[in-house]
Design a protein around this motif. Sequence first.
Motif, PDB file in Angstrom:
ATOM      1  N   UNK A  63       0.790  -1.231   0.000  1.00  0.00           N
ATOM      2  CA  UNK A  63       0.000   0.000   0.000  1.00  0.00           C
ATOM      3  C   UNK A  63       0.823   1.283   0.000  1.00  0.00           C
ATOM      4  N   UNK A  64       2.021   1.266   0.565  1.00  0.00           N
ATOM      5  CA  UNK A  64       2.824   2.484   0.608  1.00  0.00           C
ATOM      6  C   UNK A  64       3.799   2.580  -0.561  1.00  0.00           C
ATOM      7  N   UNK A  65       3.671   1.696  -1.531  1.00  0.00           N
ATOM      8  CA  UNK A  65       4.623   1.660  -2.625  1.00  0.00           C
ATOM      9  C   UNK A  65       4.472   2.881  -3.534  1.00  0.00           C
ATOM     10  N   UNK A  66       5.560   3.513  -3.839  1.00  0.00           N
ATOM     11  CA  UNK A  66       5.558   4.664  -4.742  1.00  0.00           C
ATOM     12  C   UNK A  66       5.205   4.229  -6.151  1.00  0.00           C
ATOM     13  N   UNK A  67       5.697   3.069  -6.557  1.00  0.00           N
ATOM     14  CA  UNK A  67       5.433   2.589  -7.915  1.00  0.00           C
ATOM     15  C   UNK A  67       3.939   2.362  -8.127  1.00  0.00           C
ATOM     16  N   UNK A  68       3.261   1.843  -7.122  1.00  0.00           N
ATOM     17  CA  UNK A  68       1.830   1.586  -7.247  1.00  0.00           C
ATOM     18  C   UNK A  68       1.067   2.899  -7.404  1.00  0.00           C
ATOM     19  N   UNK A  69       1.434   3.901  -6.618  1.00  0.00           N
ATOM     20  CA  UNK A  69       0.771   5.204  -6.700  1.00  0.00           C
ATOM     21  C   UNK A  69       1.015   5.843  -8.069  1.00  0.00           C
ATOM     22  N   UNK A  70       2.226   5.728  -8.592  1.00  0.00           N
ATOM     23  CA  UNK A  70       2.540   6.314  -9.898  1.00  0.00           C
ATOM     24  C   UNK A  70       1.766   5.612 -11.012  1.00  0.00           C
ATOM     25  N   UNK A  71       1.645   4.283 -10.937  1.00  0.00           N
ATOM     26  CA  UNK A  71       0.861   3.557 -11.952  1.00  0.00           C
ATOM     27  C   UNK A  71      -0.592   3.992 -11.914  1.00  0.00           C
ATOM     28  N   UNK A  72      -1.125   4.162 -10.709  1.00  0.00           N
ATOM     29  CA  UNK A  72      -2.513   4.600 -10.569  1.00  0.00           C
ATOM     30  C   UNK A  72      -2.703   5.988 -11.178  1.00  0.00           C
ATOM     31  N   UNK A  73      -1.757   6.906 -10.950  1.00  0.00           N
ATOM     32  CA  UNK A  73      -1.846   8.249 -11.521  1.00  0.00           C
ATOM     33  C   UNK A  73      -1.754   8.214 -13.037  1.00  0.00           C
ATOM     34  N   UNK A  74      -0.877   7.369 -13.582  1.00  0.00           N
ATOM     35  CA  UNK A  74      -0.770   7.258 -15.041  1.00  0.00           C
ATOM     36  C   UNK A  74      -2.055   6.712 -15.646  1.00  0.00           C
ATOM     37  N   UNK A  75      -2.669   5.718 -14.967  1.00  0.00           N
ATOM     38  CA  UNK A  75      -3.949   5.181 -15.466  1.00  0.00           C
ATOM     39  C   UNK A  75      -5.018   6.247 -15.468  1.00  0.00           C
ATOM     40  N   UNK A  76      -5.091   7.045 -14.409  1.00  0.00           N
ATOM     41  CA  UNK A  76      -6.083   8.123 -14.350  1.00  0.00           C
ATOM     42  C   UNK A  76      -5.844   9.143 -15.446  1.00  0.00           C
ATOM     43  N   UNK A  77      -4.583   9.495 -15.684  1.00  0.00           N
ATOM     44  CA  UNK A  77      -4.271  10.472 -16.735  1.00  0.00           C
ATOM     45  C   UNK A  77      -4.644   9.926 -18.113  1.00  0.00           C
ATOM     46  N   UNK A  78      -4.363   8.645 -18.361  1.00  0.00           N
ATOM     47  CA  UNK A  78      -4.735   8.055 -19.660  1.00  0.00           C
ATOM     48  C   UNK A  78      -6.243   8.020 -19.832  1.00  0.00           C
ATOM     49  N   UNK A  79      -6.947   7.649 -18.743  1.00  0.00           N
ATOM     50  CA  UNK A  79      -8.402   7.627 -18.798  1.00  0.00           C
ATOM     51  C   UNK A  79      -8.973   9.013 -19.078  1.00  0.00           C
ATOM     52  N   UNK A  80      -8.423  10.025 -18.404  1.00  0.00           N
ATOM     53  CA  UNK A  80      -8.895  11.393 -18.607  1.00  0.00           C
ATOM     54  C   UNK A  80      -8.598  11.856 -20.030  1.00  0.00           C
TER      55      UNK A  80
END
Length: 116
Positions: A75-92
């Motif tokens: 849950x505290x992984x930086x890589x996981x947070x960055x992947x989630x942000x990239x997915x949101x940006x692609x979706x947007x």
Amino acid sequence: MPDAVRTAAVRAVLIMSLTLIQAMVAFLCTLTGSWLAFPMVLSSVASTVVATWSVLDVWVTRQVWHQRNGVVSVPSSTARRMRRERRRARRAARTADLDGTGIRRDHRGASDLSQA
């Protein structure tokens, strides 16, 4: 530890333990002067090569797993947070590219159907 790495590690431990047992038997056969000493020493040398190879296999398997899967997601992984942000940006970006008719527009604003 991932399953592939764990499997390789268990295999390496079993091979190493059998190699140590075989080396001990070879040593004891040598002390007693048994005819079995020479074949056991030869097989112990071969087993040592196999045990070394199995330890290298654990290392290579671990490196390959890390290369393919990256950081283990916690849950505290930086890589996981960055992947989630990239997915949101692609979706947007994808929803911004679609107009009300469902026709995808390029970045200049022209429809794909109007190439004139």
